[in-house]
Design an enzyme around this catalytic site. Structure first.
Site, PDB file in Angstrom:
ATOM      1  CG  ASP A 136      -0.161   0.131   2.532  1.00  0.00           C
ATOM      2  OD1 ASP A 136       0.916  -0.505   2.651  1.00  0.00           O
ATOM      3  OD2 ASP A 136      -0.607   0.860   3.430  1.00  0.00           O
ATOM      4  CD  GLU A 137       5.446   1.565   3.314  1.00  0.00           C
ATOM      5  OE1 GLU A 137       6.244   2.433   2.973  1.00  0.00           O
ATOM      6  OE2 GLU A 137       5.572   0.876   4.330  1.00  0.00           O
ATOM      7  CE1 TYR A 161       9.631  -2.638  -0.158  1.00  0.00           C
ATOM      8  CE2 TYR A 161       8.153  -1.191   1.081  1.00  0.00           C
ATOM      9  CZ  TYR A 161       8.435  -2.427   0.523  1.00  0.00           C
ATOM     10  OH  TYR A 161       7.533  -3.454   0.620  1.00  0.00           O
TER      11      TYR A 161
HETATM   12  N1  LIG Z   1       6.249  -7.232   5.464  1.00  0.00           N
HETATM   13  C1  LIG Z   1       5.353  -6.329   5.154  1.00  0.00           C
HETATM   14  O1  LIG Z   1       4.775  -5.656   6.025  1.00  0.00           O
HETATM   15  C2  LIG Z   1       4.931  -6.121   3.709  1.00  0.00           C
HETATM   16  C3  LIG Z   1       3.836  -5.300   3.423  1.00  0.00           C
HETATM   17  C4  LIG Z   1       3.436  -5.138   2.089  1.00  0.00           C
HETATM   18  C5  LIG Z   1       4.133  -5.783   1.077  1.00  0.00           C
HETATM   19  N2  LIG Z   1       5.210  -6.542   1.375  1.00  0.00           N
HETATM   20  C6  LIG Z   1       5.896  -7.209   0.268  1.00  0.00           C
HETATM   21  O2  LIG Z   1       5.811  -8.597   0.532  1.00  0.00           O
HETATM   22  C7  LIG Z   1       6.936  -9.272  -0.004  1.00  0.00           C
HETATM   23  C8  LIG Z   1       7.586 -10.111   1.073  1.00  0.00           C
HETATM   24  O3  LIG Z   1       7.936  -9.252   2.165  1.00  0.00           O
HETATM   25  P1  LIG Z   1       8.622  -9.833   3.484  1.00  0.00           P
HETATM   26  O4  LIG Z   1       8.217  -8.984   4.621  1.00  0.00           O
HETATM   27  O5  LIG Z   1       8.432 -11.316   3.550  1.00  0.00           O
HETATM   28  O6  LIG Z   1      10.158  -9.496   3.165  1.00  0.00           O
HETATM   29  P2  LIG Z   1      11.469 -10.269   3.619  1.00  0.00           P
HETATM   30  O7  LIG Z   1      12.575  -9.258   3.497  1.00  0.00           O
HETATM   31  O8  LIG Z   1      11.294 -10.955   4.904  1.00  0.00           O
HETATM   32  O9  LIG Z   1      11.623 -11.391   2.493  1.00  0.00           O
HETATM   33  C9  LIG Z   1      11.983 -11.099   1.175  1.00  0.00           C
HETATM   34  C10 LIG Z   1      12.579 -12.334   0.549  1.00  0.00           C
HETATM   35  O10 LIG Z   1      13.026 -12.006  -0.788  1.00  0.00           O
HETATM   36  C11 LIG Z   1      14.297 -12.601  -0.994  1.00  0.00           C
HETATM   37  N3  LIG Z   1      15.068 -11.838  -1.979  1.00  0.00           N
HETATM   38  C12 LIG Z   1      15.469 -10.538  -1.901  1.00  0.00           C
HETATM   39  N4  LIG Z   1      16.196 -10.226  -2.979  1.00  0.00           N
HETATM   40  C13 LIG Z   1      16.257 -11.337  -3.741  1.00  0.00           C
HETATM   41  C14 LIG Z   1      16.878 -11.638  -4.976  1.00  0.00           C
HETATM   42  N5  LIG Z   1      17.615 -10.733  -5.637  1.00  0.00           N
HETATM   43  N6  LIG Z   1      16.722 -12.882  -5.503  1.00  0.00           N
HETATM   44  C15 LIG Z   1      15.988 -13.812  -4.845  1.00  0.00           C
HETATM   45  N7  LIG Z   1      15.391 -13.596  -3.659  1.00  0.00           N
HETATM   46  C16 LIG Z   1      15.541 -12.370  -3.117  1.00  0.00           C
HETATM   47  C17 LIG Z   1      14.969 -12.563   0.393  1.00  0.00           C
HETATM   48  O11 LIG Z   1      16.026 -13.485   0.480  1.00  0.00           O
HETATM   49  C18 LIG Z   1      13.795 -12.879   1.308  1.00  0.00           C
HETATM   50  O12 LIG Z   1      13.635 -14.268   1.491  1.00  0.00           O
HETATM   51  C19 LIG Z   1       7.844  -8.174  -0.575  1.00  0.00           C
HETATM   52  O13 LIG Z   1       7.611  -8.077  -1.960  1.00  0.00           O
HETATM   53  C20 LIG Z   1       7.388  -6.909   0.139  1.00  0.00           C
HETATM   54  O14 LIG Z   1       7.634  -5.753  -0.637  1.00  0.00           O
HETATM   55  C21 LIG Z   1       5.638  -6.730   2.656  1.00  0.00           C
END
Ligand SMILES: NC(=O)c1ccc[n+]([C@@H]2O[C@H](COP(=O)([O-])OP(=O)(O)OC[C@H]3O[C@@H](n4cnc5c(N)ncnc54)[C@H](O)[C@@H]3O)[C@@H](O)[C@H]2O)c1
Length: 199
Positions: A136-137, A161
């Site tokens: 949502d950001e 981000y």
């Molecule tokens: N956590 C939140 O509150 C939130 C909210 C909205 C959206 N998101 C989105 O949800 C998704 C997951 O978020 P999260 O909190 O689990 O993040 P996280 O940082 O815990 O996990 C991200 C994963 O992506 C992998 N990754 C990063 N770069 C990579 C690359 N180059 N190649 C392969 N793998 C790679 C990392 O190793 C990790 O396992 C993301 O797309 C994030 O933008 C997260």
């Protein structure tokens, strides 16, 4: 012949990815390719996957762990190793707002490389669904009444981000319009829970 659906989940060892694995294992009969770079700076952790597999040994035959850093394209050989895929759930990302403010360039490059390489792969293999996990950001601050933003609201990112997540969305939409990519975008709000890094 095995008619089970096969799903490719990127960012599979991240905070949300690990719960997505559990959700898919518990609620479907799909086979899963769990792709992650497992690079320390990317915040994934192989231990998370091995822990849930040890706790749920019946899941193990349905999960294929695949090491790949999506800063690089998925090669033809890797396409063969991954095998047939029906659904792509693209979660891989760097996901820390402050990290993107402290050092924007590598952060943004990683996020853009991920979407470009995943879209190139999807164009080649033609999945039934490509789900792009966004935030949502991309819309900036929440609305004054706290009720959230409607779909297709104005994109107004507040930091590198969210700007790079908006770029992911824009590129995915362009592949939908240019190449018929069967795209779904989710704009999720903040998540927190078990197995997340403390920060
Ligand atoms: N956590 C939140 O509150 C939130 C909210 C909205 C959206 N998101 C989105 O949800 C998704 C997951 O978020 P999260 O909190 O689990 O993040 P996280 O940082 O815990 O996990 C991200 C994963 O992506 C992998 N990754 C990063 N770069 C990579 C690359 N180059 N190649 C392969 N793998 C790679 C990392 O190793 C990790 O396992 C993301 O797309 C994030 O933008 C997260």
């Amino acid at each position: 012949m095995n008619n089970k659906k096969r799903c490719l989940l990127t960012g599979a060892s991240g905070a949300i990815g690990i719960h997505m694995i559990a959700h898919i294992m518990q609620n479907t009969d799909w086979e899963l390719v769990a792709l992650d770079s497992f690079v320390k700076e990317h915040k994934g952790s192989f231990d998370r996957i091995s822990t849930i597999c040890k706790e749920n040994p019946s899941w193990t035959p349905r999960i294929q762990v695949f090491y790949h850093d999506l800063n690089a394209p998925i090669t033809k050989r890797e396409i063969q190793q991954i095998g047939h895929i029906d659904y792509i759930l693209n979660l891989a990302s760097l996901s820390k707002v402050q990290g993107s403010i402290d050092d924007p360039a590598p952060f943004v490059r990683n996020i853009i490389n991920i979407i470009l390489n995943m879209l190139t792969y999807a164009k080649e293999i033609k999945p039934e669904v490509f789900l792009q996990f966004s935030t949502d950001e991309v819309y900036g601050a929440d609305t004054k009444d706290g009720g959230g933003h409607p779909e297709w609201d104005v994109i107004l990112p507040s930091n590198p981000y969210s700007a790079s997540k908006a770029c992911q969305e824009a590129l995915a939409i362009s592949y939908w319009r240019s190449f018929g990519l069967p795209l779904i975008i989710t704009n999720t709000m903040n998540n927190f829970g078990e197995m997340q890094v403390l920060e």
